[in-house]
Structures are given as structure tokens and as C-alpha cells.
Design an enzyme around this catalytic site. Sequence first.
Site, mmCIF file in Angstrom:
data_model
loop_
_atom_site.group_PDB
_atom_site.id
_atom_site.type_symbol
_atom_site.label_atom_id
_atom_site.label_comp_id
_atom_site.label_asym_id
_atom_site.label_seq_id
_atom_site.Cartn_x
_atom_site.Cartn_y
_atom_site.Cartn_z
ATOM 1 N N SER A 21 -2.939 -7.923 2.626
ATOM 2 C CA SER A 21 -3.148 -7.825 4.073
ATOM 3 C C SER A 21 -3.564 -9.185 4.639
ATOM 4 O O SER A 21 -3.146 -9.564 5.741
ATOM 5 C CB SER A 21 -4.242 -6.798 4.385
ATOM 6 O OG SER A 21 -3.855 -5.529 3.948
ATOM 7 N N ARG A 75 -2.037 -5.942 -8.652
ATOM 8 C CA ARG A 75 -0.854 -6.770 -8.426
ATOM 9 C C ARG A 75 -0.695 -7.847 -9.486
ATOM 10 O O ARG A 75 0.392 -8.124 -9.935
ATOM 11 C CB ARG A 75 -0.936 -7.442 -7.046
ATOM 12 C CG ARG A 75 -0.849 -6.484 -5.904
ATOM 13 C CD ARG A 75 -1.365 -7.114 -4.639
ATOM 14 N NE ARG A 75 -2.764 -7.504 -4.786
ATOM 15 C CZ ARG A 75 -3.533 -7.919 -3.807
ATOM 16 N NH1 ARG A 75 -3.044 -8.048 -2.606
ATOM 17 N NH2 ARG A 75 -4.798 -8.229 -4.019
ATOM 18 N N LYS A 129 -18.255 -6.207 7.824
ATOM 19 C CA LYS A 129 -17.033 -6.998 7.621
ATOM 20 C C LYS A 129 -16.195 -6.952 8.896
ATOM 21 O O LYS A 129 -15.932 -5.867 9.415
ATOM 22 C CB LYS A 129 -16.245 -6.380 6.448
ATOM 23 C CG LYS A 129 -15.263 -7.331 5.794
ATOM 24 C CD LYS A 129 -14.681 -6.699 4.547
ATOM 25 C CE LYS A 129 -13.314 -7.253 4.231
ATOM 26 N NZ LYS A 129 -12.641 -6.557 3.144
ATOM 27 N N HIS A 184 0.838 -1.210 0.000
ATOM 28 C CA HIS A 184 0.000 0.000 0.000
ATOM 29 C C HIS A 184 0.870 1.256 0.000
ATOM 30 O O HIS A 184 0.600 2.219 -0.702
ATOM 31 C CB HIS A 184 -0.910 0.037 1.251
ATOM 32 C CG HIS A 184 -1.903 -1.081 1.338
ATOM 33 N ND1 HIS A 184 -2.004 -1.905 2.434
ATOM 34 C CD2 HIS A 184 -2.846 -1.509 0.462
ATOM 35 C CE1 HIS A 184 -2.972 -2.785 2.241
ATOM 36 N NE2 HIS A 184 -3.498 -2.575 1.051
HETATM 37 O O1 PNS Z 1 -8.870 -2.925 0.223
HETATM 38 P P1 PNS Z 1 -10.128 -3.473 -0.371
HETATM 39 O O2 PNS Z 1 -10.864 -4.325 0.641
HETATM 40 O O3 PNS Z 1 -9.888 -4.214 -1.662
HETATM 41 O O4 PNS Z 1 -11.068 -2.207 -0.711
HETATM 42 C C1 PNS Z 1 -12.366 -2.378 -1.241
HETATM 43 C C2 PNS Z 1 -13.156 -1.042 -1.278
HETATM 44 C C3 PNS Z 1 -13.184 -0.392 0.081
HETATM 45 C C4 PNS Z 1 -12.492 -0.114 -2.267
HETATM 46 C C5 PNS Z 1 -14.592 -1.386 -1.781
HETATM 47 O O5 PNS Z 1 -15.129 -2.382 -0.975
HETATM 48 C C6 PNS Z 1 -15.524 -0.184 -1.792
HETATM 49 O O6 PNS Z 1 -15.380 0.691 -2.605
HETATM 50 N N1 PNS Z 1 -16.526 -0.152 -0.880
HETATM 51 C C7 PNS Z 1 -17.462 0.935 -0.781
HETATM 52 C C8 PNS Z 1 -18.863 0.519 -1.198
HETATM 53 C C9 PNS Z 1 -19.169 0.906 -2.627
HETATM 54 O O7 PNS Z 1 -19.063 2.056 -3.014
HETATM 55 N N2 PNS Z 1 -19.576 -0.106 -3.433
HETATM 56 C C10 PNS Z 1 -19.978 0.091 -4.812
HETATM 57 C C11 PNS Z 1 -18.836 0.169 -5.788
HETATM 58 S S1 PNS Z 1 -18.043 -1.338 -6.104
#
Ligand code: PNS
Length: 164
Positions: free
Chosen positions: A130, A92, A43, A19
Amino acid sequence: MSQRIAVYPGSFDPLTLGHVDIVTRAAKLFDRLVVAAIHNPDKTSLFTLEDRLAIMSETFAREPKVEVDTFSGLLVDYLKKKQSFILIRGLRAISDFEIELQMALMNRRLSPGTETLFLVPSVEYSFLSSSLIKQVYQSGGEAPTLVTPLVDRLLKEKYRQNEQ
Ligand code: PNS
């Protein structure tokens, strides 16, 4: 002149050097980069939102372009709040691509004009996640070259606590 602001969202549970690598690359491209940890009550995370924010604050304290924050709800709403239309995501491997493409297209559907920019980390972090880090520490191992000294210490403390 208006500032170019980008948002780098994620769970950051916990922050890894993968990150940090993406933050360093993105900060070079924008006037301001907001690194935002999601608050998702559905979560279960190892680190509380406060802990994740504290780790990010400590890590990026000497990066003047970087702001750390938390968000909940829809990412596109948060993007508007930060007066940005640019999302940063790390890519990645090919395995990341499908879900990332879905998210990028959904975010664009929800808020036309949203652009997702994928940045590739240094190859030494291309396998890093992570979840994998948590698995290593939980099983009694450690990976101090893949996380910051603070995260290394906190992970050791956490899993030591759980053993007692
Ligand atoms: O680090 P991560 O867990 O891959 O991040 C995922 C994240 C936080 C970017 C994703 O879950 C997110 O955008 N959540 C917010 C909810 C949202 O807007 N959902 C609709 C678009 S996919």
C-alpha cells in the site's frame, strides 16, 4: 458442525490487488473469512477507517464467504470476539518474514492456541505494498493493474485534491 472462521487483519490503506489475491486464496480454505481493517488513532492513514471499510465492502460484495469489519485494540481480543483462532497474513518476501514471525509469536504468547497462517500472493503482486501504491499516485503516477478501479479513482481524487 461448527464453522471454520479465519481473520485477515491489516491496515488496508488502501486495499491493493495483492490483498484481494490473499482474500481469494484464504476464502477457499475456510467457511468464513473476516477481513478486518485496524483503527489505530496513533497512525496517520491516507484513507479514513470508513473509507477503507467502504472500499472493502464494495470489493468483496460478491464473495459470500467474506465479511468486512474494523477492529481496535489487541488483535487476539478481536479474534476471540469473532470466535476464531486463525490469523491470515500475506508473505511477499523474506523481508516480511522477521516482523511477521515476531507478530505471530507475540499473538500466540498473548493467546495460546492462536495460529497464524501465511499465504503467498501471486508473483505479480510479490513486490506490491500500500505504501508503494500511495507513493506512485502521490508523485503523479498511476497503477491501475495493481489496485481496483475504485481505489484507482479515489487515489487520483485524493492527490488531485491535495494539489489544489
Ligand atoms: O497491514 P499491516 O499494517 O501490516 O497490519 C498490521 C496489524 C494491523 C496486523 C498489526 O499492527 C496488529 O495486529 N495490530 C493490533 C495490535 C496488536 O494486537 N498488537 C500485538 C500483536 S503484534
